[in-house]
Design a protein around this motif. Structure first.
Motif, PDB file in Angstrom:
ATOM      1  N   HIS A 189       0.950  -1.153  -0.091  1.00  0.00           N
ATOM      2  CA  HIS A 189      -0.146  -0.053   0.048  1.00  0.00           C
ATOM      3  C   HIS A 189       0.764   1.260   0.099  1.00  0.00           C
ATOM      4  O   HIS A 189       0.704   2.282  -0.688  1.00  0.00           O
ATOM      5  CB  HIS A 189      -0.849   0.041   1.057  1.00  0.00           C
ATOM      6  N   ASP A 190       1.986   1.204   0.811  1.00  0.00           N
ATOM      7  CA  ASP A 190       2.695   2.493   0.834  1.00  0.00           C
ATOM      8  C   ASP A 190       3.506   2.521  -0.653  1.00  0.00           C
ATOM      9  O   ASP A 190       3.765   3.789  -1.091  1.00  0.00           O
ATOM     10  CB  ASP A 190       3.895   2.039   1.782  1.00  0.00           C
ATOM     11  N   PHE A 191       3.783   1.629  -1.178  1.00  0.00           N
ATOM     12  CA  PHE A 191       4.195   1.760  -2.561  1.00  0.00           C
ATOM     13  C   PHE A 191       3.359   2.358  -3.510  1.00  0.00           C
ATOM     14  O   PHE A 191       3.610   3.148  -4.260  1.00  0.00           O
ATOM     15  CB  PHE A 191       4.778   0.444  -3.228  1.00  0.00           C
ATOM     16  N   ASP A 192       2.199   2.072  -3.420  1.00  0.00           N
ATOM     17  CA  ASP A 192       1.313   2.455  -4.318  1.00  0.00           C
ATOM     18  C   ASP A 192       0.922   4.121  -3.972  1.00  0.00           C
ATOM     19  O   ASP A 192       0.665   4.829  -4.924  1.00  0.00           O
ATOM     20  CB  ASP A 192      -0.501   1.682  -3.965  1.00  0.00           C
ATOM     21  N   ALA A 193       0.863   4.346  -2.755  1.00  0.00           N
ATOM     22  CA  ALA A 193       0.851   5.611  -2.346  1.00  0.00           C
ATOM     23  C   ALA A 193       1.946   6.507  -2.965  1.00  0.00           C
ATOM     24  O   ALA A 193       1.952   7.486  -3.465  1.00  0.00           O
ATOM     25  CB  ALA A 193       0.868   5.873  -0.854  1.00  0.00           C
ATOM     26  N   ARG A 194       3.197   5.937  -3.154  1.00  0.00           N
ATOM     27  CA  ARG A 194       4.265   6.856  -3.439  1.00  0.00           C
ATOM     28  C   ARG A 194       4.396   6.845  -5.047  1.00  0.00           C
ATOM     29  O   ARG A 194       5.040   7.899  -5.391  1.00  0.00           O
ATOM     30  CB  ARG A 194       5.728   5.842  -3.267  1.00  0.00           C
ATOM     31  N   MET A 195       3.502   6.210  -5.856  1.00  0.00           N
ATOM     32  CA  MET A 195       3.329   6.209  -6.954  1.00  0.00           C
ATOM     33  C   MET A 195       2.509   7.454  -7.437  1.00  0.00           C
ATOM     34  O   MET A 195       2.243   7.518  -8.757  1.00  0.00           O
ATOM     35  CB  MET A 195       3.002   4.950  -7.773  1.00  0.00           C
ATOM     36  N   GLN A 196       1.692   8.093  -6.460  1.00  0.00           N
ATOM     37  CA  GLN A 196       0.849   9.163  -6.962  1.00  0.00           C
ATOM     38  C   GLN A 196       1.386  10.278  -7.181  1.00  0.00           C
ATOM     39  O   GLN A 196       2.326  10.600  -6.750  1.00  0.00           O
ATOM     40  CB  GLN A 196      -0.434   9.033  -5.524  1.00  0.00           C
ATOM     41  N   PRO A 197       0.843  11.133  -8.041  1.00  0.00           N
ATOM     42  CA  PRO A 197       1.256  12.300  -8.531  1.00  0.00           C
ATOM     43  C   PRO A 197       1.591  13.312  -7.373  1.00  0.00           C
ATOM     44  O   PRO A 197       0.791  13.319  -6.238  1.00  0.00           O
ATOM     45  CB  PRO A 197       0.385  12.877  -9.369  1.00  0.00           C
ATOM     46  N   GLY A 198       2.580  13.797  -7.180  1.00  0.00           N
ATOM     47  CA  GLY A 198       2.921  14.986  -6.047  1.00  0.00           C
ATOM     48  C   GLY A 198       3.558  14.333  -4.850  1.00  0.00           C
ATOM     49  O   GLY A 198       3.879  15.005  -4.100  1.00  0.00           O
ATOM     50  N   TYR A 199       3.612  12.772  -4.666  1.00  0.00           N
ATOM     51  CA  TYR A 199       4.130  12.347  -3.541  1.00  0.00           C
ATOM     52  C   TYR A 199       5.613  12.693  -3.226  1.00  0.00           C
ATOM     53  O   TYR A 199       5.825  13.017  -2.314  1.00  0.00           O
ATOM     54  CB  TYR A 199       4.135  10.937  -3.654  1.00  0.00           C
ATOM     55  N   GLU A 200       6.372  12.681  -4.324  1.00  0.00           N
ATOM     56  CA  GLU A 200       7.894  13.090  -4.023  1.00  0.00           C
ATOM     57  C   GLU A 200       7.933  14.558  -3.443  1.00  0.00           C
ATOM     58  O   GLU A 200       8.853  14.647  -2.548  1.00  0.00           O
ATOM     59  CB  GLU A 200       8.643  12.907  -5.319  1.00  0.00           C
ATOM     60  N   ASN A 201       7.242  15.328  -3.940  1.00  0.00           N
ATOM     61  CA  ASN A 201       7.465  16.896  -3.677  1.00  0.00           C
ATOM     62  C   ASN A 201       6.980  16.738  -1.940  1.00  0.00           C
ATOM     63  O   ASN A 201       7.499  17.548  -1.407  1.00  0.00           O
ATOM     64  CB  ASN A 201       6.314  17.576  -4.318  1.00  0.00           C
ATOM     65  N   SER A 202       6.024  16.046  -1.678  1.00  0.00           N
ATOM     66  CA  SER A 202       5.374  16.114  -0.280  1.00  0.00           C
ATOM     67  C   SER A 202       6.543  15.652   0.585  1.00  0.00           C
ATOM     68  O   SER A 202       6.778  15.852   1.888  1.00  0.00           O
ATOM     69  CB  SER A 202       4.109  15.210  -0.133  1.00  0.00           C
ATOM     70  N   VAL A 203       7.354  14.288   0.055  1.00  0.00           N
ATOM     71  CA  VAL A 203       8.223  13.769   1.054  1.00  0.00           C
ATOM     72  C   VAL A 203       9.385  14.623   1.035  1.00  0.00           C
ATOM     73  O   VAL A 203      10.147  14.803   2.497  1.00  0.00           O
ATOM     74  CB  VAL A 203       8.775  12.393   0.352  1.00  0.00           C
ATOM     75  N   ASN A 204       9.618  15.314  -0.020  1.00  0.00           N
ATOM     76  CA  ASN A 204      10.939  16.234   0.245  1.00  0.00           C
ATOM     77  C   ASN A 204      10.716  17.205   1.116  1.00  0.00           C
ATOM     78  O   ASN A 204      11.681  17.847   1.849  1.00  0.00           O
ATOM     79  CB  ASN A 204      11.299  16.787  -1.343  1.00  0.00           C
TER      80      ASN A 204
END
Length: 349
Positions: free
Chosen positions: A171-186
Motif C-alpha cells: 500500500h505504501d508503494f502505491d501511495a508513493r506512485m501517486q502524483p505529487g508524492y515526491e514533493n511532499s516527501v521532500n
C-alpha cells in the motif's frame, strides 16, 4: 524496458560470490549500482616520521617523496617531523553486504534505471498484485515485484515482518506512485533536517555571552525562544506526539493502513534508519550510557557502517538517509534517542 537487461537477473547466480570473482562486465554494472570500490582513510594510534622542505621564495612546504629529492641550499630548508600515521584501505562495498542486502540494492537500482518501469507500475496496484506472494521470502518474489518492494522497503525487513505488514508495504508503494508524492516527501525531509539541527543551534546560542552582559543575554534568550517555538511547530508538522518514543514507533510499524497512507506516518517510520547502527554501538559498548555509545558509534561511522559516510563535523556524524540526502546525527540527538530507548511504554517525554 525490452532492451534493458535486469541487473537482478545477472547477479542471481552470484549472490554469495566475492566481488573479485565476478566478470568484468558484472563488476562494472555492480559499481554503477553503488557497490564498487571504496577507499577508507583511518587515523592510527601510532605516529610516523616524515621529511619536509620549505621553499622560502614561494612560502611553500613539500613533504614525502618531493622532499627527499630536493637538496638543502639558499632559500630551501629541510627537516623531519612527526605526524599521526594514516592507513588507507581499499575495499569493495559488495563484499561488505549480505546476499539479501545485495539483492535489495540491485533491485532498487533496476527500479530507478529500467526505462519506463516507474511509469508502468504507477498505472497498476501493487497491493492487488502482491496477494499471492505475502507468505514467501523476498528472494522468491518475481523480479519485477522485488523491484517495487525494494524501492519502498528501505529497512530490508520483508523476510522478518508479518504478511499484514508486507501488505502495508505494498500500500505504501502505491501511495508513493501517486502524483505529487515526491514533493511532499521532500518537504517533510527538509522539516526533519531542520528539526534535527535545532538542539545544536540552541546549544551554540547558550554558549554565547560568557560574561553575562544583560543586553546580549536578552537577544540570546529571544533567539532561543524562537528556536524552541519552531521546534514545537516542526514536531506538529511532522505528526510527532508528546510520547514519541521507541515503543510507539514499533507499534506504528504493525498498524495496517489503507492505500491513502499519510506522508507524516511514512516519514515517522523512516526515523528507524539509524537503529541498526545504534544497536551495534550499544552492543559494542555494553551499556546505553551516552558517552560510551557515542564513542562506539563514532568508530562505526569512521568505518562507514551503513548509513554513515565517514564524515564528521564537530560532534556530529554524517549519514545518508533513505532519500539519499546527507543528514547528521549530533551527540545530543543520539542522547535523546538513547533516552527514548530506556523509557517504559506510555512514558511521556
Amino acid at each position: 524496458m525490452d532492451n534493458y537487461e535486469l541487473l537482478l537477473d545477472q547477479i542471481t547466480p552470484f549472490l554469495e560470490s566475492q566481488f573479485s570473482n565476478l566478470s568484468e562486465d558484472l563488476k562494472e554494472r555492480i559499481s554503477q549500482a553503488g557497490m564498487g570500490e571504496k577507499t577508507n582513510t583511518k587515523y592510527c594510534p601510532e605516529v610516523e616520521e616524515f621529511d619536509w622542505v620549505h621553499i622560502e621564495a614561494e612560502n611553500k612546504y613539500l613533504t614525502d617523496e618531493e622532499a627527499k629529492v630536493i637538496e638543502e641550499g639558499d632559500g630551501i630548508r629541510k627537516g623531519k617531523g612527526i605526524r599521526i600515521k594514516v592507513k588507507t584501505e581499499h575495499y569493495y562495498i559488495w563484499d561488505t553486504l549480505s546476499a539479501l542486502q545485495r539483492e535489495y540494492k540491485v533491485a532498487r537500482y533496476d527500479f530507478k534505471n529500467c526505462p519506463g518501469f516507474r511509469e508502468k507500475v504507477a498505472s497498476s496496484k501493487l497491493a492487488e498484485a502482491i496477494t499471492l506472494y505475502l507468505e514467501i521470502k523476498f528472494s522468491d518474489l518475481p523480479q519485477l515485484i522485488k523491484m517495487n518492494i525494494a524501492f519502498v522497503d528501505i529497512f530490508e525487513k520483508w523476510d522478518v515482518i508479518s504478511p499484514e505488514q508486507r501488505e502495508y508495504l505494498a500500500h505504501d508503494f502505491d501511495a508513493r506512485m501517486q502524483p505529487g508524492y515526491e514533493n511532499s516527501v521532500n518537504q517533510y525531509c527538509d522539516w526533519e533536517l531542520e528539526l534535527q539541527s535545532i538542539p545544536d543551534q540552541i546549544f551554540n546560542w547558550q554558549r554565547l555571552n560568557p560574561n553575562g552582559i544583560a543586553s546580549e543575554q536578552i537577544i540570546i534568550d529571544t533567539k532561543i525562544k524562537e528556536l524552541e517555538e519552531r521546534e514545537i511547530e516542526l514536531k506538529e508538522l511532522l505528526g510527532y506526539s508528546n510520547s514519541n518514543n521507541e515503543q510507539e514507533l514499533k507499534q506504528a510499524e504493525s498498524i495496517l493502513v489503507t492505500p491513502h497512507i499519510s506522508v507524516a506516518r511514512v516519514n515517522k517510520l523512516r526515523r528507524n534508519i539509524l537503529d541498526r547502527a545504534i544497536e551495534e554501538a550499544i552492543k559494542k559498548a555494553g551499556t546505553t550510557e551516552l558517552a560510551d555509545v557515542y564513542l562506539q558509534l563514532k568508530e562505526l561511522a569512521k568505518d562507514e557502517f551503513p548509513p554513515f559516510t565517514g564524515i564528521f563535523e564537530g560532534d556530529a556524524l554524517y549519514y545518508t538517509n533513505e532519500n539519499d540526502i546527507q543528514a547528521k546525527l549530533s551527540r545530543s540527538a543520539l542522547g535523546k534517542r538513547l533516552k527514548r530507548r530506556q523509557m517504559p511504554p506510555n512514558t511521556v517525554c
